[in-house]
Design an enzyme around this catalytic site. Structure first.
Site, short mmCIF file in Angstrom:
data_model
loop_
_atom_site.label_atom_id
_atom_site.label_comp_id
_atom_site.label_asym_id
_atom_site.label_seq_id
_atom_site.Cartn_x
_atom_site.Cartn_y
_atom_site.Cartn_z
N ASP A 1 -4.75 2.00 2.21
CA ASP A 1 -5.07 1.29 3.46
C ASP A 1 -5.64 2.24 4.50
OD1 ASP A 1 -2.56 2.54 3.41
OD2 ASP A 1 -1.69 1.16 4.87
N TYR B 1 -8.15 8.88 -17.50
CA TYR B 1 -8.95 9.48 -16.42
C TYR B 1 -9.28 10.94 -16.74
CZ TYR B 1 -7.49 5.62 -13.28
OH TYR B 1 -7.27 4.41 -12.70
N GLU C 1 0.11 7.74 11.35
CA GLU C 1 -1.25 7.26 11.61
C GLU C 1 -2.09 8.24 12.43
OE1 GLU C 1 -0.58 2.43 11.57
OE2 GLU C 1 -0.15 3.54 13.42
N HIS D 1 0.87 -1.17 0.00
CA HIS D 1 0.00 0.00 0.00
C HIS D 1 0.91 1.23 0.00
CE1 HIS D 1 -4.18 -1.10 -0.01
NE2 HIS D 1 -3.98 -2.03 0.89
#
Length: 425
Positions: A134, A331, A405, A129
């Site tokens: 994630d 895209y 995190e 990831h």
């Protein structure tokens, strides 16, 4: 006087109840942080490539079902959609997270480091990831849990966990484009959609956004050059496709540097792969080039595409070779609806604090979230994932990519705030 006193007392009770509910909600958000981090580490340690996110999807679906939602699986191959209905009818809001990993070998020394392997273009590859998907999954799972416990709102929330944002395997459909084809924005019909992306180079507890075009349109292109094979000692008997490739690459860059008004909008053309030959003393017959084009203006994109199609065969012919070029649509521009953005900026500021919300310039990265935005008004923003004071933030899509995190909690808080405010308007 008695009526006034009663009205005042009722207002105080109502305000007290509201304040208590808000404090309770804030506590719930704070309390879920440890869960979100635990989920993120599990997904990080067990990444899966696009259209192959089978175990990832299973974990997501299990969580959403445990919250009592209506859950759809197998959407756009491996996507998961959860539908949470409020206690009253109202608008339909979609929240999106992408769920796929990348063919990158992780180098960061983490206790939850990925050792996973997958298959890409027929080869066994390490999987990581390396773009923060994630964290996106874990954040949206946290939002789903919070809103499921606090669904006293008017309307419906559709949680979209999207596979293959990084692109489907060659020869397959996938990602947001396929989700749109499979009517993920229908039944119930979505009125607006929000998405976020964590950034390794943006300080935690900050949010960045831009009205209008925030990320570029992206196109991959492939060039196939055919020449004449010969011994390396007698190049005059060859028609050298490698020499033609070098000149084509050089020529394509002049489209950007000499023909495009870059002060209007950015444009980037990069070559990512050249494949030719097998040994030093053989001039090969063929050369294959793969690259990417990024643009923030559709007229500019059309112009560059046309010039590439003119230039490639012309340069190849000058070197007595033949060349073809294919440029798929790719895209679209990731375009934040101006009215929706203006409407939701106060929500971003309530969640992060006004001083932590910043308007940025457009970037030349790309996002297939843009396919959703072509169908309904959307807002896409960036969430900080860098420890303040860090001088070396490793870029996305690299082996050393790292996310702090502690930045994820703001993602949960922001999505919850935006949902409440949007559905309450």
């Amino acid at each position: 006087m008695k009526y006034t006193t009663t009205l005042l007392f009722s207002s105080v009770l109502l305000f007290t109840a509201f304040a208590k509910a808000q404090n309770n909600l804030e506590q719930q958000i704070n309390d879920i942080e440890s869960k979100v981090i635990e989920w993120r580490r599990d997904f990080h340690q067990n990444p899966e490539l696009g259209n192959r996110e089978f175990k990832t999807a299973e974990k997501i679906a299990t969580h959403l079902k445990s919250l009592g939602m209506k859950v759809q699986t197998g959407v756009a191959k491996t996507g998961v959609v959860g539908i949470l209905e409020g206690k009253r009818k109202g608008k339909v809001l979609a929240l999106r997270a992408d769920i796929d990993g990348l063919p990158v070998k992780e180098r960061a020394d983490l206790p939850f480091k990925s050792e996973a392997m997958g298959e890409y273009r027929g080869e066994a590859v390490p999987v990581m990831h390396a773009c923060g998907h994630d964290t996106h999954i874990a954040i949206l799972m946290g939002v789903a849990e919070i809103l499921a416990k606090n669904n006293d709102f008017a309307g419906t929330v559709k949680f979209i966990f999207q596979p293959a944002e990084e692109g489907a395997p060659p020869g397959e459909e996938g990602g947001a484009e396929l989700m749109v084809k499979e009517n993920v924005l229908k039944n119930p019909d979505v009125d607006a959609i929000f998405g976020l992306h964590i950034g390794s180079g943006q300080d935690v507890n900050t949010i960045a956004y831009k009205p209008g075009g925030i990320m570029a349109a992206s196109q991959s292109f492939e060039i196939h050059i055919k020449g004449k094979q010969s011994h390396g000692s007698t190049p005059w008997t060859s028609r050298d496709p490698i020499m033609a490739a070098v000149k084509i690459i050089d020529g394509l860059q002049t489209i950007i540097s000499r023909e495009i008004p870059l002060t209007d909008e950015a444009a980037v053309l990069s070559i990512g792969k050249i494949n030719a030959g097998v040994r030093s003393n053989i001039i090969p017959e063929e050369t294959h080039i793969v690259g990417t084009l990024r643009t923030l203006d559709y007229d500019m994109q059309t112009y560059i595409n046309n010039r590439m199609k003119e230039m490639v065969p012309a340069i190849a012919a000058a070197y007595r070779t033949e060349a073809t070029i294919t440029i798929p649509e790719g895209y679209p521009i990731t375009y934040n609806d101006e009215n929706l953005t203006s409407q939701m900026v106060p929500s971003l500021e309530k969640a992060a604090g006004k001083e932590n919300v910043h308007v940025i310039k457009a970037i030349t990265g790309a996002e297939d979230f843009s396919f959703f935005q072509k169908e309904v008004p959307g807002l896409y923003f960036f969430l900080g994932g860098k420890t303040p004071g860090t001088t070396d933030a490793f870029p996305h899509h690299t082996p050393d990519f790292y996310i702090d995190e502690s930045g994820m909690l703001l993602g949960v808080k922001t999505f919850v705030q935006m949902t409440q405010d949007y559905l309450g308007q």
